[in-house]
Design an enzyme around this catalytic site. Structure first.
Site: not given
Ligand code: NDP
Length: 291
Positions: A52, A96, A119
């Site tokens: 990412k 994460q 997200d």
């Protein structure tokens, strides 16, 4: 033999599109930044966060990996997220997963401001998706739709069978495929308690496997000419590989690719597209930001 749905190549195309949008934002003096909060040293998470960050840098997005100590508490981690919420140079925040077991993952993801929740996991964003008024949508389901549409396999009117009802992939994907403005498909959702799984999978025009069960879907479970999307990323032991493992999907590629019309590979299918959608959400967050 099935046509390969090459997520890596598509992600490369999207990268160029996003870079143009980032250049425009920067020319107008606007900031675009993605912060990834990473707790612990899960090797797969390290790889995801690195990918990412690399994609971000390639399109000119400022990228930061925030690494709180592994013994951080839920409150401590929420404080880290709140500090990122306050920063004007950070337009997108991801936490994460997986987090250490003692951390309340739900509390932490709810601390991310909905308009920085790139997200798409905040209850406000999931609720909006459910109501048909989406803002940020979860990246992997959005990546699957993007991949299908860009390859000319619109789900509209088709029978889509999803194997897996996880909160990151299966469940939000089912809502998106059902929604008139997105998928407009007929949707069947299967899971570990589904009786006669192959009866359902054989009905699919588009079959999506998101289970974490390596090679669950075999050739005899797939209809001739189906489009097959393999979301699974599973590490299996492989002594012939210097790493000691290799990545496989939830689909047995060798047998399924002989029957399907089109199929995603693992790696190189849904994975790179998920990163592209995450950065697309981050750029959109900056475009929508008033600062
Ligand atoms: P979850 O564990 O949240 O969900 C897995 C789902 O699969 C559950 O609904 C489970 O059923 C179902 N399932 C498991 N085994 C079987 C089986 N034998 N038959 C039928 N259903 C089964 O996983 P995620 O959704 O988070 O992830 C799924 C996979 O996708 C993983 O391999 C993960 O690594 C990968 N992934 C890939 C991403 C990408 O970018 N390509 C992004 C996110 C995930 P039940 O609910 O009954 O337990």
């Amino acid at each position: 033999m099935a046509i390969l749905l090459d997520g890596k190549a598509l992600a490369f195309e999207i990268k160029a599109e996003l870079k143009t949008r980032v250049d425009k934002l920067k020319a107008a003096g606007r900031k675009v930044g993605l912060a990834a909060v990473l707790v612990g040293n899960n090797p797969a998470s390290e790889v995801y966060v690195r990918n990412k960050a690399k994609f971000s840098e390639e399109i000119g997005v400022h990228s930061e990996i925030v690494r709180p100590p592994a013994n951080i508490t839920t409150i401590g981690l929420i404080t880290v997220v709140l500090a990122l919420n306050d920063r004007a140079d950070i337009t997108g925040i991801i936490v994460q997963s997986p987090l250490p077991k003692k951390i309340d993952e739900r509390e932490v993801s709810e601390a991310v401001l909905p308009y920085k929740d790139v997200d798409g996991f905040h209850p406000q964003n999931l609720g909006r998706l459910f109501l048909g008024r989406p803002n940020f949508i979860p990246c992997t389901p959005a990546a699957i739709l993007e991949l299908l549409n860009r390859y000319g396999h619109s789900p509209a009117g088709k029978h889509c069978v999803i194997v897996g009802r996880g909160k990151i992939v299966g469940k939000p994907l089912a809502i998106m495929l059902l929604e008139k403005a997105f998928g407009n498909a007929t949707v069947t959702i299967c899971h570990s308690a589904t009786r006669d799984l192959s009866h359902h999978t054989r009905q699919a025009d588009i079959l999506i496997a998101a289970t974490g069960a390596p090679h669950l879907i075999k050739g005899d479970m797939v209809r001739e000419g189906a489009v097959v999307i393999d979301v699974g990323i599973n590490r299996i032991e492989d002594k012939s590989n210097p790493k000691g493992y290799r990545l496989v999907g939830d689909v047995d590629f060798d047998s399924v690719s002989k029957k399907a019309a089109a199929i995603t590979p693992v790696p190189g299918g849904v994975g790179p597209m998920t990163v592209a959608v995450l950065l697309s959400n981050t750029v959109r967050a900056a475009e929508k930001s008033r600062k």
